[in-house]
Design a protein around this motif. Structure first.
Motif, PDB file in Angstrom:
ATOM      1  N   VAL A  55       4.548  -7.796   2.216  1.00  0.00           N
ATOM      2  CA  VAL A  55       4.813  -7.211   0.893  1.00  0.00           C
ATOM      3  C   VAL A  55       5.395  -8.255  -0.049  1.00  0.00           C
ATOM      4  O   VAL A  55       4.996  -8.351  -1.220  1.00  0.00           O
ATOM      5  N   GLY A  56       6.337  -9.056   0.453  1.00  0.00           N
ATOM      6  CA  GLY A  56       6.974 -10.064  -0.397  1.00  0.00           C
ATOM      7  C   GLY A  56       5.999 -11.110  -0.890  1.00  0.00           C
ATOM      8  O   GLY A  56       6.069 -11.553  -2.051  1.00  0.00           O
ATOM      9  N   ALA A  57       5.066 -11.524  -0.033  1.00  0.00           N
ATOM     10  CA  ALA A  57       4.066 -12.515  -0.454  1.00  0.00           C
ATOM     11  C   ALA A  57       3.158 -11.953  -1.531  1.00  0.00           C
ATOM     12  O   ALA A  57       2.732 -12.682  -2.442  1.00  0.00           O
ATOM     13  N   TRP A  58       2.865 -10.658  -1.445  1.00  0.00           N
ATOM     14  CA  TRP A  58       2.039 -10.031  -2.484  1.00  0.00           C
ATOM     15  C   TRP A  58       2.803  -9.962  -3.809  1.00  0.00           C
ATOM     16  O   TRP A  58       2.254 -10.254  -4.867  1.00  0.00           O
ATOM     17  N   VAL A  59       4.088  -9.597  -3.735  1.00  0.00           N
ATOM     18  CA  VAL A  59       4.901  -9.498  -4.952  1.00  0.00           C
ATOM     19  C   VAL A  59       5.077 -10.873  -5.595  1.00  0.00           C
ATOM     20  O   VAL A  59       5.173 -10.986  -6.820  1.00  0.00           O
ATOM     21  N   PRO A  63       2.125 -10.428 -11.658  1.00  0.00           N
ATOM     22  CA  PRO A  63       2.200 -10.936 -13.038  1.00  0.00           C
ATOM     23  C   PRO A  63       3.574 -10.742 -13.667  1.00  0.00           C
ATOM     24  O   PRO A  63       3.873 -11.339 -14.710  1.00  0.00           O
ATOM     25  N   SER A  64       4.411  -9.900 -13.033  1.00  0.00           N
ATOM     26  CA  SER A  64       5.748  -9.637 -13.555  1.00  0.00           C
ATOM     27  C   SER A  64       6.699 -10.778 -13.193  1.00  0.00           C
ATOM     28  O   SER A  64       6.926 -11.063 -12.010  1.00  0.00           O
ATOM     29  N   ARG A  65       7.275 -11.390 -14.204  1.00  0.00           N
ATOM     30  CA  ARG A  65       8.212 -12.488 -13.977  1.00  0.00           C
ATOM     31  C   ARG A  65       9.485 -11.996 -13.289  1.00  0.00           C
ATOM     32  O   ARG A  65      10.072 -12.700 -12.460  1.00  0.00           O
ATOM     33  N   ILE A  66       9.897 -10.768 -13.604  1.00  0.00           N
ATOM     34  CA  ILE A  66      11.110 -10.211 -13.001  1.00  0.00           C
ATOM     35  C   ILE A  66      10.921 -10.013 -11.503  1.00  0.00           C
ATOM     36  O   ILE A  66      11.801 -10.347 -10.700  1.00  0.00           O
ATOM     37  N   MET A  67       9.771  -9.468 -11.115  1.00  0.00           N
ATOM     38  CA  MET A  67       9.500  -9.241  -9.695  1.00  0.00           C
ATOM     39  C   MET A  67       9.454 -10.555  -8.933  1.00  0.00           C
ATOM     40  O   MET A  67       9.991 -10.663  -7.822  1.00  0.00           O
ATOM     41  N   ARG A  68       8.824 -11.553  -9.531  1.00  0.00           N
ATOM     42  CA  ARG A  68       8.758 -12.866  -8.871  1.00  0.00           C
ATOM     43  C   ARG A  68      10.153 -13.464  -8.729  1.00  0.00           C
ATOM     44  O   ARG A  68      10.476 -14.060  -7.692  1.00  0.00           O
ATOM     45  N   ALA A  69      10.982 -13.294  -9.751  1.00  0.00           N
ATOM     46  CA  ALA A  69      12.341 -13.837  -9.705  1.00  0.00           C
ATOM     47  C   ALA A  69      13.170 -13.142  -8.624  1.00  0.00           C
ATOM     48  O   ALA A  69      13.950 -13.789  -7.910  1.00  0.00           O
ATOM     49  N   LEU A  70      13.004 -11.823  -8.482  1.00  0.00           N
ATOM     50  CA  LEU A  70      13.744 -11.084  -7.457  1.00  0.00           C
ATOM     51  C   LEU A  70      13.362 -11.550  -6.056  1.00  0.00           C
ATOM     52  O   LEU A  70      14.231 -11.755  -5.195  1.00  0.00           O
ATOM     53  N   ILE A  71      12.076 -11.721  -5.823  1.00  0.00           N
ATOM     54  CA  ILE A  71      11.619 -12.169  -4.510  1.00  0.00           C
ATOM     55  C   ILE A  71      12.103 -13.586  -4.230  1.00  0.00           C
ATOM     56  O   ILE A  71      12.573 -13.893  -3.115  1.00  0.00           O
ATOM     57  N   ASN A  72      12.000 -14.455  -5.226  1.00  0.00           N
ATOM     58  CA  ASN A  72      12.459 -15.842  -5.028  1.00  0.00           C
ATOM     59  C   ASN A  72      13.967 -15.897  -4.793  1.00  0.00           C
ATOM     60  O   ASN A  72      14.449 -16.716  -4.005  1.00  0.00           O
ATOM     61  N   GLY A 127      12.259 -12.083   7.604  1.00  0.00           N
ATOM     62  CA  GLY A 127      11.322 -11.706   6.549  1.00  0.00           C
ATOM     63  C   GLY A 127      11.273 -12.720   5.418  1.00  0.00           C
ATOM     64  O   GLY A 127      10.205 -12.968   4.845  1.00  0.00           O
ATOM     65  N   ALA A 128      12.427 -13.306   5.078  1.00  0.00           N
ATOM     66  CA  ALA A 128      12.456 -14.317   4.015  1.00  0.00           C
ATOM     67  C   ALA A 128      11.575 -15.511   4.373  1.00  0.00           C
ATOM     68  O   ALA A 128      10.842 -16.039   3.519  1.00  0.00           O
ATOM     69  N   PHE A 129      11.614 -15.930   5.626  1.00  0.00           N
ATOM     70  CA  PHE A 129      10.754 -17.030   6.066  1.00  0.00           C
ATOM     71  C   PHE A 129       9.294 -16.583   6.135  1.00  0.00           C
ATOM     72  O   PHE A 129       8.383 -17.353   5.819  1.00  0.00           O
ATOM     73  N   ASN A 130       9.069 -15.335   6.538  1.00  0.00           N
ATOM     74  CA  ASN A 130       7.696 -14.844   6.641  1.00  0.00           C
ATOM     75  C   ASN A 130       7.014 -14.781   5.281  1.00  0.00           C
ATOM     76  O   ASN A 130       5.803 -14.975   5.182  1.00  0.00           O
ATOM     77  N   ILE A 131       7.784 -14.491   4.234  1.00  0.00           N
ATOM     78  CA  ILE A 131       7.203 -14.468   2.889  1.00  0.00           C
ATOM     79  C   ILE A 131       6.604 -15.825   2.546  1.00  0.00           C
ATOM     80  O   ILE A 131       5.468 -15.926   2.067  1.00  0.00           O
ATOM     81  N   GLU A 132       7.366 -16.874   2.804  1.00  0.00           N
ATOM     82  CA  GLU A 132       6.871 -18.219   2.511  1.00  0.00           C
ATOM     83  C   GLU A 132       5.707 -18.595   3.417  1.00  0.00           C
ATOM     84  O   GLU A 132       4.774 -19.288   3.001  1.00  0.00           O
TER      85      GLU A 132
END
Length: 250
Positions: A55-59, A63-72, A127-132
């Motif tokens: 889910v995190g990799a998809w987010v 296109p939402s900058r806020i969503m990308r910032a939250l995940i990062n 999960g944080a590592f799995n996103i990357e």
């Protein structure tokens, strides 16, 4: 079982190797229970960490900058802090702020148990590592493949689910394998909040029986076996998904 117990006693008498789990029913039950808890922690945290990663990799591609910032921000926090500190934060820090609830016996207790906090913390950490890891796999999928899916009418989510993710998994499986092995070993940190996993119960056994070298050796062998089983399963999965041109498939 009596023959096993007799072997354990004779082994101790002849060599000094005191494997109480072979002839002491109480120690045997404790060790088996601890092994079961370690497997349980690993399996549940593994599943949740994979869900977080997918889910995190998809987010991250949103296109939402806020969503990308939250995940990062999530990735930065959980990759840059020790997992033991995270476990302490959730159990002693966040857990103390949550309301207490009444249990089946009418006693007031914490909202979440130490086992639940351990699963929560370990899942977020891995999960944080799995996103990357999934992100690296997604980036390896050619843009032309994504554009072709969009041309066929797939939505962004549909393209990810049916086209990009299946190909990305094949690319990132070796790195994913390493992270899941690390997760299995990290479950031993749940010892710090009294989760009765295999390290915790082994410490109880060697404290009671004064057989520290024997139990430490057995603990080491047990983790080698658990990791070996996980690596075997992951390698079989990797071979079953191999496609020429993706993830090293031939």
């Amino acid at each position: 079982m009596e023959s096993v117990a007799e072997f354990g006693r004779s082994l101790y008498e002849s060599t000094g190797i005191n494997l109480t789990i072979l002839y002491d029913d109480f120690d045997q039950k404790r060790f088996i229970s601890g092994l079961g808890m370690t497997i349980y922690l690993s399996a549940i945290s593994l599943v949740f960490s994979l869900i977080i990663g997918i889910v995190g990799a998809w987010v991250q591609g949103s296109p939402s900058r806020i969503m990308r910032a939250l995940i990062n921000g999530f990735i930065t926090v959980f990759r840059n802090t020790p997992p033991l500190v995270q476990i302490f934060f959730f159990y002693f820090g966040l857990g103390a702020l949550l309301p207490r609830v009444e249990d089946a016996d009418g006693m007031m207790g914490p909202l979440f148990t130490n086992v639940q906090w351990a699963i929560f913390s370990l899942s977020l950490f891995a999960g944080a590592f799995n996103i990357e890891i999934f992100r690296s796999g997604i980036e390896a999928v050619p843009n032309s493949t994504k554009e072709a899916a969009e041309a066929l009418g797939y939505t962004r989510l549909g393209t990810y689910r049916h086209i990009v993710l299946p190909l990305a998994i094949r690319v990132c499986l070796p790195a994913l394998n390493n992270n899941l092995v690390n997760l299995l070993k990290t479950t031993s940190l749940a010892y710090a909040i009294a989760v009765p996993e295999i390290t915790y119960v082994s410490k109880q056994i060697w404290t009671d029986s004064q057989n520290v070298p024997t139990m430490m050796t057995l603990l080491l062998i047990t983790y080698v076996a658990l990791v070996g089983v996980l690596v075997f399963i992951m390698n079989r999965w990797e071979r079953s998904l191999a496609i020429p041109g993706y993830g090293g498939g031939r």
